[in-house]
Design a protein around this motif. Sequence first.
Motif, PDB file in Angstrom:
ATOM      1  N   GLU A 108       0.806  -1.222   0.000  1.00 48.08           N
ATOM      2  CA  GLU A 108       0.000   0.000   0.000  1.00 48.08           C
ATOM      3  C   GLU A 108       0.841   1.276   0.000  1.00 48.08           C
ATOM      4  O   GLU A 108       0.319   2.360  -0.224  1.00 48.08           O
ATOM      5  N   ASN A 150      -2.438   5.614   7.189  1.00 45.59           N
ATOM      6  CA  ASN A 150      -2.712   6.404   5.985  1.00 45.59           C
ATOM      7  C   ASN A 150      -1.636   6.107   4.952  1.00 45.59           C
ATOM      8  O   ASN A 150      -0.673   6.861   4.816  1.00 45.59           O
ATOM      9  N   ARG A 153      -0.438   5.321  -0.980  1.00 44.60           N
ATOM     10  CA  ARG A 153      -1.346   5.253  -2.142  1.00 44.60           C
ATOM     11  C   ARG A 153      -2.586   6.120  -1.941  1.00 44.60           C
ATOM     12  O   ARG A 153      -3.231   6.514  -2.903  1.00 44.60           O
ATOM     13  N   ASN A 154      -2.945   6.434  -0.702  1.00 46.88           N
ATOM     14  CA  ASN A 154      -4.100   7.281  -0.425  1.00 46.88           C
ATOM     15  C   ASN A 154      -3.790   8.764  -0.512  1.00 46.88           C
ATOM     16  O   ASN A 154      -4.690   9.598  -0.465  1.00 46.88           O
TER      17      ASN A 154
END
Length: 156
Positions: A108, A150, A153-154
């Motif tokens: 991620e 967090n 990629r977010n």
Amino acid sequence: MIEIERKFLVKSNTYRLKAFQETRISQGFLNTHPERTVRIRIMGYGAFITIKGKSSSDGLQRYEWEKEIDVTDAEDLLKLCEPGIIEKQRYLVKHGKHIFEIDEFSGENDGLVVAEVELNHLSEEIEPPAWLGEEVTGQTKYYNSQLIKNPYRNWK
């Protein structure tokens, strides 16, 4: 022990050509409280439990205690960690009188590459290599304990 460390983004992968060591790392956090974190890490063929205190206001220093543990114990403890496991490849590069630890994140956090350098004292100067980018020391979003909450990629 008080750890003094600066953190930077990395602007090219040319550090790989100078790396003298490369290691796969998996880590999770038993606790990500702002006052303290408790990390479990499997690094190559070894494993560690690490407790870190709250960072100073400038992000340069914080208390760190680390102890080597059995890999089997670490695998069991990772199952108890908060959601999210950090996966990364670490490269060690000697530049000037310092050793830079460059982490290429995957999963991620794929695409994030961060370099850290430990210092002996707060006013110690570093010779920045050409591949070193923007300094992000003290920006908590780059802390591994925050990347599980967090992921990179977010951010986009």
